[in-house]
Design a protein around this motif. Structure first.
Motif, mmCIF file in Angstrom:
data_model
loop_
_atom_site.group_PDB
_atom_site.id
_atom_site.type_symbol
_atom_site.label_atom_id
_atom_site.label_comp_id
_atom_site.label_asym_id
_atom_site.label_seq_id
_atom_site.Cartn_x
_atom_site.Cartn_y
_atom_site.Cartn_z
ATOM 1 N N PRO A 76 0.803 -1.225 0.000
ATOM 2 C CA PRO A 76 0.000 0.000 0.000
ATOM 3 C C PRO A 76 0.835 1.275 0.000
ATOM 4 O O PRO A 76 0.516 2.230 -0.710
ATOM 5 N N GLU A 77 1.933 1.287 0.763
ATOM 6 C CA GLU A 77 2.767 2.480 0.828
ATOM 7 C C GLU A 77 3.409 2.773 -0.519
ATOM 8 O O GLU A 77 3.395 3.889 -1.023
ATOM 9 N N HIS A 78 4.001 1.720 -1.088
ATOM 10 C CA HIS A 78 4.686 1.852 -2.355
ATOM 11 C C HIS A 78 3.713 2.328 -3.424
ATOM 12 O O HIS A 78 4.006 3.230 -4.213
ATOM 13 N N SER A 79 2.548 1.733 -3.427
ATOM 14 C CA SER A 79 1.538 2.064 -4.411
ATOM 15 C C SER A 79 1.143 3.539 -4.297
ATOM 16 O O SER A 79 1.023 4.238 -5.296
ATOM 17 N N LYS A 80 0.985 4.010 -3.078
ATOM 18 C CA LYS A 80 0.660 5.425 -2.874
ATOM 19 C C LYS A 80 1.771 6.316 -3.414
ATOM 20 O O LYS A 80 1.525 7.321 -4.066
ATOM 21 N N SER A 81 3.021 5.917 -3.121
ATOM 22 C CA SER A 81 4.137 6.761 -3.537
ATOM 23 C C SER A 81 4.256 6.805 -5.051
ATOM 24 O O SER A 81 4.853 7.714 -5.610
ATOM 25 N N LEU A 82 3.697 5.799 -5.729
ATOM 26 C CA LEU A 82 3.734 5.804 -7.186
ATOM 27 C C LEU A 82 2.594 6.629 -7.773
ATOM 28 O O LEU A 82 2.452 6.739 -8.983
ATOM 29 N N GLY A 83 1.762 7.176 -6.901
ATOM 30 C CA GLY A 83 0.684 8.026 -7.390
ATOM 31 C C GLY A 83 -0.611 7.307 -7.661
ATOM 32 O O GLY A 83 -1.451 7.771 -8.418
ATOM 33 N N ILE A 84 -0.773 6.129 -7.059
ATOM 34 C CA ILE A 84 -2.042 5.426 -7.227
ATOM 35 C C ILE A 84 -2.920 5.705 -6.017
ATOM 36 O O ILE A 84 -2.492 5.515 -4.877
ATOM 37 N N GLY A 85 -4.119 6.205 -6.255
ATOM 38 C CA GLY A 85 -5.018 6.525 -5.144
ATOM 39 C C GLY A 85 -6.286 5.725 -5.273
ATOM 40 O O GLY A 85 -6.908 5.693 -6.322
ATOM 41 N N MET A 86 -6.663 5.066 -4.186
ATOM 42 C CA MET A 86 -7.838 4.204 -4.239
ATOM 43 C C MET A 86 -8.949 4.801 -3.387
ATOM 44 O O MET A 86 -8.713 5.160 -2.229
ATOM 45 N N VAL A 87 -10.135 4.916 -3.948
ATOM 46 C CA VAL A 87 -11.298 5.330 -3.170
ATOM 47 C C VAL A 87 -12.186 4.105 -3.021
ATOM 48 O O VAL A 87 -12.703 3.593 -4.001
ATOM 49 N N TYR A 88 -12.307 3.633 -1.803
ATOM 50 C CA TYR A 88 -13.008 2.374 -1.597
ATOM 51 C C TYR A 88 -14.510 2.557 -1.625
ATOM 52 O O TYR A 88 -15.033 3.638 -1.401
ATOM 53 N N GLN A 89 -15.183 1.425 -1.857
ATOM 54 C CA GLN A 89 -16.636 1.386 -1.850
ATOM 55 C C GLN A 89 -17.150 1.812 -0.479
ATOM 56 O O GLN A 89 -18.057 2.597 -0.355
ATOM 57 N N GLU A 90 -16.539 1.219 0.556
ATOM 58 C CA GLU A 90 -16.875 1.666 1.892
ATOM 59 C C GLU A 90 -15.896 2.773 2.228
ATOM 60 O O GLU A 90 -14.694 2.587 2.162
ATOM 61 N N LEU A 91 -16.425 3.892 2.593
ATOM 62 C CA LEU A 91 -15.554 5.032 2.833
ATOM 63 C C LEU A 91 -14.628 4.743 4.001
ATOM 64 O O LEU A 91 -15.006 4.103 4.964
ATOM 65 N N SER A 92 -13.395 5.241 3.875
ATOM 66 C CA SER A 92 -12.428 4.958 4.936
ATOM 67 C C SER A 92 -12.012 6.236 5.634
ATOM 68 O O SER A 92 -10.843 6.469 5.868
ATOM 69 N N LEU A 93 -12.996 7.067 5.931
ATOM 70 C CA LEU A 93 -12.690 8.292 6.657
ATOM 71 C C LEU A 93 -12.906 8.072 8.147
ATOM 72 O O LEU A 93 -13.615 7.163 8.543
ATOM 73 N N CYS A 94 -12.294 8.947 8.962
ATOM 74 C CA CYS A 94 -12.565 8.899 10.396
ATOM 75 C C CYS A 94 -13.699 9.875 10.678
ATOM 76 O O CYS A 94 -13.507 11.083 10.569
ATOM 77 N N PRO A 95 -14.873 9.376 11.029
ATOM 78 C CA PRO A 95 -16.031 10.263 11.176
ATOM 79 C C PRO A 95 -15.899 11.253 12.320
ATOM 80 O O PRO A 95 -16.550 12.279 12.312
ATOM 81 N N ASN A 96 -15.019 10.943 13.285
ATOM 82 C CA ASN A 96 -14.913 11.808 14.456
ATOM 83 C C ASN A 96 -13.906 12.941 14.254
ATOM 84 O O ASN A 96 -13.692 13.730 15.145
ATOM 85 N N LEU A 97 -13.275 12.979 13.075
ATOM 86 C CA LEU A 97 -12.307 14.037 12.811
ATOM 87 C C LEU A 97 -12.876 15.008 11.777
ATOM 88 O O LEU A 97 -13.836 14.693 11.081
ATOM 89 N N SER A 98 -12.236 16.169 11.662
ATOM 90 C CA SER A 98 -12.740 17.165 10.731
ATOM 91 C C SER A 98 -12.332 16.827 9.310
ATOM 92 O O SER A 98 -11.474 15.967 9.073
#
Lengths: 495, 359
Positions: A76-98
Motif C-alpha cells: 500500500p505504501e509503495h503504491s501510494k508513492s507511485l501516485g495510485i489513489g484508491m477510493v473504496y466502496q466503503e468510505l475509509s474516513l474517520c467520522p470523528n475528525l474534521s
C-alpha cells in the motif's frame, strides 16, 4: 484525447485464490485524462485487480508499468508513492475528525514545537477543496457530512497525495442523482488535469455519461476493451454475462391469496409515522422512496430490529407482541437487510450461515446434527445455484449475489411466510440481479408474501404488484402495476 | 425450492475454473488442517526440544508434574475460550476460583451459628456444590453487567475481579483456610477428596488431569455440536448478523459468562486440593494465563474464532515451558522474561501464518 500518454500498463496479471482463478492473464492500460470503466459481474475479478494495484493484494505473476517504468512488488505504501489513489466502496474516513484532518491524515502540518498547525491545516484543506470546486467547510466533522460530501472529501484526500491514477470502486452506489452529478463534475475536472481514472460501476447508464473506454471482465478474464462511443448497453451486457439476457425482470403473474401481513398505525420516534398497509400471500409489494424517506427504518422496525413507538405488526392475524427478531422469525417473518454484511457471519461456512436463523428457535442445549446441516446447505446450493457450489467455504469468499442467495437460503430454511427485501440488488451485477428477481418471482408463486424496498425505479415497477410511495416517513400514495416512472418520482419528491 | 432455476452459464469456462478449484480445494484442506494444528505442532516442537535438553523432562514424575501444573490453567482456559469467541474477555476467572474455593473451604472446615442453629462443617459434596454455585452466580453477574449494562467486557470483569477478591478476603478474614488461627475452626485440613482432586491419581494419571480432560471435552462438545456453541461463534463473528437471525445475544452472553464462572469454580476446587488450603489471593495471574492459552491455541480476541482443543494445547505449551525453564535451571526472573516473550512470539507467528494462508 490529444495526448495519449500511457500512465499505467498491466500485462498478464495472474492471481489464484484457493478455489478460484480470480485473475487470468489480465491486460489493461490507462491513459492520462481518461476515465476507464471496468465492467463485470460480481466475482469477475474487478475488485481483485484494483486491490493488486493499490497494493493490498500481491499478484502471483504479471508485470506493471507506471509512467513507462516497471514496478516490482506493490504494497500500500509503495503504491501510494507511485501516485495510485484508491477510493473504496466503503468510505475509509474517520467520522470523528474534521474534513481537514481527514484530508491530511498522516501528513498534518506542524508548528515549530511539533504541535498541529491548525491554521495552516485548515488553509491548506480549503485550498485543496477549492481547487476541486468543492465547497465544504474544512472544519466540519466528517460525521456531519452528507454521503456525497464524504465521498468528495475522500477523493480530495487521495488527490492531495499527488495521485495521478485514481481508482474508484462503485463510487455512486450510495449517491442520489444530484449528488452523482456533483461527483461527475469533479471527475471531469480531474480528467482535464491529466489524471487517469479507473472507474468500477454496475450502473450501465453511467458509462455514456462519464466513460472514455470500457473494459469488460468475465470470470477473471478481459473480454474486450472498447471506446465508449462504439458500444451500447445491450452489447456490454452480452459481453458481461457471455450470453443474451432473455429477461431482466422475470416476473411471474401469480394469483394473490389471503392477507398475510398487516401493519397498523406503525410509528417510530422520528423516522416514520402512521404506516398502514396489508400484504397478501403471493404478492410482491413495492415500497419506493427517495433516500432517507424512512423505508429502511420501516422495514427494520417491522422485523423488530429497530424499536417502534406505537402501532402493531400482525402476521396471519396474530399480533407480534415482543417486537424482536427472534419473535418475528417464529411467526414466519424473514429479512434481507440493506447491508449484506449485516446478514452474514463471514468466517463461518455455508451450512452454519444457512441454519443460523433456525437455530435461534432451538434451545441452547439442542445438539446439532452436522450431517443434516450439510445436506440442507447442499439442497439450497443446488436449488438456488449458489456459485461456486462448495459448502465448506467461508462465506466471506463468495461474491455479493451469491452471498445474497445464502441469506435467502436462511429464510427458506425457516420456511418464512413473509420476506422483506431491503434493496435486494444493491451492489449486485446485472446477471445476479436477474437471478434475485427470478427467485423473488418464484417464491411469490409458491405463496410467500414479499415486501420489496427499492430505490431503483425500473426494477420496482417491473417486479411489484402494488407500489407504496413513502415521503418523509409517511406513505403518500399507492400505485397499481401500470404506473410510469414519472408518476413514481413525482409522488416521492417534494414540490 | 422445488424446481431449480434455469441458468445457462457458459459451461466451458465454468468447468475450466472448477478444475483449478478442485485441485486447490484439496490443498486448502491441507492448509486448513495445518492452520488448526498449529498449537499442537508448537507443543510437540517444544517437547522434543526439552526431551533432548534435559534428561529429566521425559521422566514419569515430571510428566505428572506438568499435567498437575497445566490442568488448572486448562480448565480456566476452556471457559475463557467460550467468552473470547463471543468477542469478550473474562479477567475475573482467577478471582472467582479464589472466592469459590475459599467459601467452600470455610464451610467445610468451620462452624457457624445462624439463627440458633449450628451449621457446618458441611460435607465435601455440599462444599463442591456450593463452590460451583458461587462460581456460576458470579459469572452470571458478569454476564448481566456486560450484556444488559453494555459495559465493555474488559472493564466489567476487571471490576468484578477486584470486588470478588475483596469479598474472598472478608470471607477468609485474610487467612489461609484451614489455618488453625481461627477460633471457630474445627478441622485442620480440607476433606481428603478435595486433596485427592489436587494431588491424587487414577491408575497413575493425575486426577486433576482427568478433570481437565473432562472439561475440555465438554467445551469441545458445546462449541462444535450445540446450538449454544453455534450462537457463540455467530455472535463473535458478526454480532449484527446474529441479531438479524434472531439469536438472543443477551442470554447467550450471560450463559457463557456463567459457564466461565463454573469452570473457574472447578479450577478453584482442584487448586485448593493441590495446595491443601484455600486463600483469597490464590490463582493470581491465572486470568492472563488463561487468556494467553486461548490465544496461543488460536482464539481470536476480536471474536468468532477459537476452539477447546487449541486452548488445551495453549495451556500445555505454557505449562511445559514453565516446567522446562525450571529443569534447565533458568533464573526465576529470567523465566518471566522468557515466558512473556514466547507468548508474544507464538501469537506473532500465528498472525503471520493466518495472513499467509488466507490471502
Amino acid at each position: 484525447m490529444v495526448t495519449k500518454k500511457v500512465l499505467l500498463r498491466m500485462e498478464r496479471i495472474d492471481k489464484k485464490f484457493p478455489g478460484v482463478h480470480a485473475l487470468n492473464q489480465i491486460d489493461l492500460d490507462l491513459y492520462a485524462g481518461e476515465v476507464h470503466i471496468l465492467l463485470g459481474e460480481n466475482g469477475a475479478g474487478k475488485s481483485t485487480l484494483m486491490k493488486i494495484l493499490s497494493g493490498s493484494l500481491e499478484r502471483d505473476s504479471g508485470n506493471i508499468w507506471i509512467d513507462g517504468k516497471e514496478v516490482g512488488d506493490l504494497d500500500p505504501e509503495h503504491s501510494k508513492s507511485l501516485g495510485i489513489g484508491m477510493v473504496y466502496q466503503e468510505l475509509s474516513l474517520c467520522p470523528n475528525l474534521s474534513v481537514a484532518e481527514n484530508i491530511f491524515l498522516g501528513n498534518l502540518p506542524k508548528t515549530k514545537i511539533g504541535a498541529v498547525d491548525w491554521e495552516k491545516l485548515n488553509k491548506m484543506a480549503k485550498e485543496s477543496l477549492v481547487s476541486l470546486n468543492v465547497s465544504i467547510d474544512p472544519r466540519m466533522l466528517v460525521r456531519n457530512l452528507e454521503v456525497a460530501e464524504q465521498q468528495l472529501t475522500e477523493i480530495a484526500r487521495v488527490i492531495n497525495r499527488q495521485s495521478k491514477i485514481l481508482l474508484l470502486d462503485e463510487p455512486t452506489s450510495a449517491l442520489s442523482d444530484a449528488e452523482r452529478d456533483r461527483l461527475f463534475e469533479l471527475i471531469r475536472l480531474l480528467q482535464s488535469k491529466g489524471v487517469g481514472i479507473i472507474y468500477i460501476s454496475h450502473r450501465l447508464n453511467e458509462i455514456k455519461m462519464i466513460g472514455t473506454r470500457v473494459t469488460v471482465m468475465r470470470d477473471g478474464k478481459v473480454v474486450d476493451t472498447i471506446p465508449v462511443e462504439k458500444t451500447d448497453e445491450n452489447q456490454l451486457i452480452q459481453k458481461m454475462v457471455g450470453r443474451k439476457l432473455n429477461e431482466q425482470y422475470p416476473k411471474i403473474h401469480t394469483k394473490i391469496g389471503d392477507k398475510i401481513l398487516e401493519i397498523k398505525n406503525l410509528s417510530s420516534e422520528n423516522k416514520f409515522k402512521n404506516v398502514n398497509f396489508q400484504l397478501h400471500s403471493g404478492e410482491i409489494l413495492g415500497i419506493f422512496g427517495l433516500m432517507g424517506a424512512g423505508q429502511t427504518e420501516l422495514a427494520r422496525s417491522i422485523f423488530g430490529l429497530d424499536s417502534k413507538m406505537s402501532g402493531e405488526v400482525l402476521i396471519d392475524g396474530c399480533v407480534l407482541t415482543k417486537h424482536n427478531p427472534n419473535d418475528s422469525i417464529r411467526h414466519g417473518l424473514g429479512m434481507l437487510t440493506r447491508d449484506r454484511r449485516e446478514g452474514l457471519v463471514p468466517m463461518l461456512e455455508v451450512p452454519q450461515n444457512v441454519t443460523l436463523a433456525i437455530r435461534s428457535q432451538e434451545s441452547f442445549g439442542q445438539i446439532i446434527k452436522l450431517r443434516t446441516e450439510k445436506e440442507f446447505a447442499n439442497k439450497f446450493v443446488n436449488s438456488l445455484q449458489i456459485n461456486p457450489p462448495i459448502i465448506n467455504r467461508k462465506v466471506v469468499f463468495f461474491s455479493g449475489g451469491n452471498q445474497q442467495k445464502i441469506i435467502l437460503s436462511r429464510w427458506l430454511c425457516c420456511e418464512s411466510k413473509v420476506l422483506i427485501f431491503d434493496e435486494p440488488t444493491r451492489g449486485i451485477d446485472v446477471a445476479g440481479k436477474a437471478d434475485v428477481f427470478r427467485l423473488m418471482s418464484q417464491l411469490a408463486n409458491e405463496g410467500i408474501g414479499i415486501v420489496m424496498i427499492s430505490s431503483e425505479i425500473p426494477e420496482i415497477i417491473a417486479m411489484a404488484d402494488r407500489i407504496l410511495v413513502m415521503r418523509r416517513g409517511e406513505i403518500v400514495t399507492e400505485f397499481q402495476q401500470s404506473v410510469t416512472q414519472e408518476d413514481l418520482l413525482c409522488a416521492a419528491s417534494e414540490f | 425450492m422445488s424446481n431449480s432455476i434455469e441458468n445457462e452459464k457458459s459451461c466451458a469456462e465454468t468447468a475450466d475454473r472448477y478444475e483449478i478449484s478442485a485441485k486447490s480445494n484439496y490443498s486448502s484442506v491441507v492448509k486448513s488442517t495445518l492452520l488448526k494444528s498449529g498449537p499442537i505442532i508448537a507443543f510437540l516442537l517444544l517437547a522434543i526440544y526439552l526431551s533432548f535438553a534435559s534428561p529429566y523432562f521425559l521422566t514419569g514424575s515430571n510428566i505428572v508434574n506438568i499435567v498437575r501444573q497445566t490442568s488448572i490453567t486448562a480448565i480456566l482456559a476452556i471457559g475463557q475460550t467460550l467468552v473470547i469467541i463471543t468477542g469478550g474477555i473474562d479477567l475475573s476467572v482467577g478471582a472467582i476460583s479464589a472466592l469459590s474455593a475459599s467459601v467452600a473451604a470455610v464451610l467445610m472446615t468451620q462452624q457457624f451459628q445462624i439463627g440458633g442453629f449450628m451449621i457446618g462443617p458441611v460435607g465435601v459434596g455440599w462444599g463442591i456444590i456450593i463452590a460451583m454455585l458461587v462460581g456460576v452466580s458470579v459469572g452470571v453477574i458478569n454476564g448481566v453487567i456486560v450484556a444488559k449494562g453494555r459495559i465493555p467486557d474488559f472493564i466489567a470483569t476487571m471490576g468484578m475481579s477486584m470486588t470478588i477478591r475483596g469479598i474472598a478476603l472478608l470471607v477468609t478474614k485474610g487467612m489461609p483456610v484451614p489455618s488453625h488461627a481461627v477460633a471457630t475452626e474445627l478441622k485442620g485440613y480440607l476433606p481428603e477428596q478435595i486433596v485427592w482432586l489436587g494431588n491424587g491419581s487414577i491408575l497413575g494419571f493425575p486426577a486433576s488431569g482427568v478433570v481437565a480432560i473432562l472439561v475440555v471435552l465438554v467445551g469441545w462438545f458445546i462449541l462444535r455440536y450445540t446450538v449454544l456453541g453455534r450462537n457463540v461463534y455467530a455472535i463473535g463473528g458478526n454480532r449484527d448478523a446474529a441479531r438479524v437471525s434472531g439469536i438472543n445475544i443477551v442470554r447467550t452472553k450471560i450463559l457463557v459468562y456463567g459457564i466461565s464462572g463454573l469452570m473457574a469454580a472447578v479450577a478453584g476446587i482442584v487448586l485448593s486440593g493441590r495446595l491443601n488450603s484455600a486463600n483469597a489471593l490464590m490463582a493470581d495471574g491465572e486470568d492472563m494465563k488463561s487468556v494467553a492459552s486461548a490465544v496461543i491455541g488460536g482464539a481470536n480476541l476480536a471474536g468468532g474464532d477459537g476452539g477447546a482443543i487449541g486452548s488445551l494445547f495453549g495451556a500445555l505449551i505454557m505449562g511445559t515451558l514453565a516446567n522446562g525453564l525450571n529443569l534447565l535451571n533458568v533464573n526465576a526472573f529470567w523465566q518471566r522474561v522468557v515466558q512473556g516473550l514466547v507468548i508474544i512470539g507464538i501469537v506473532l507467528f500465528d498472525q503471520w501464518r493466518r495472513r499467509k494462508f488466507k490471502a
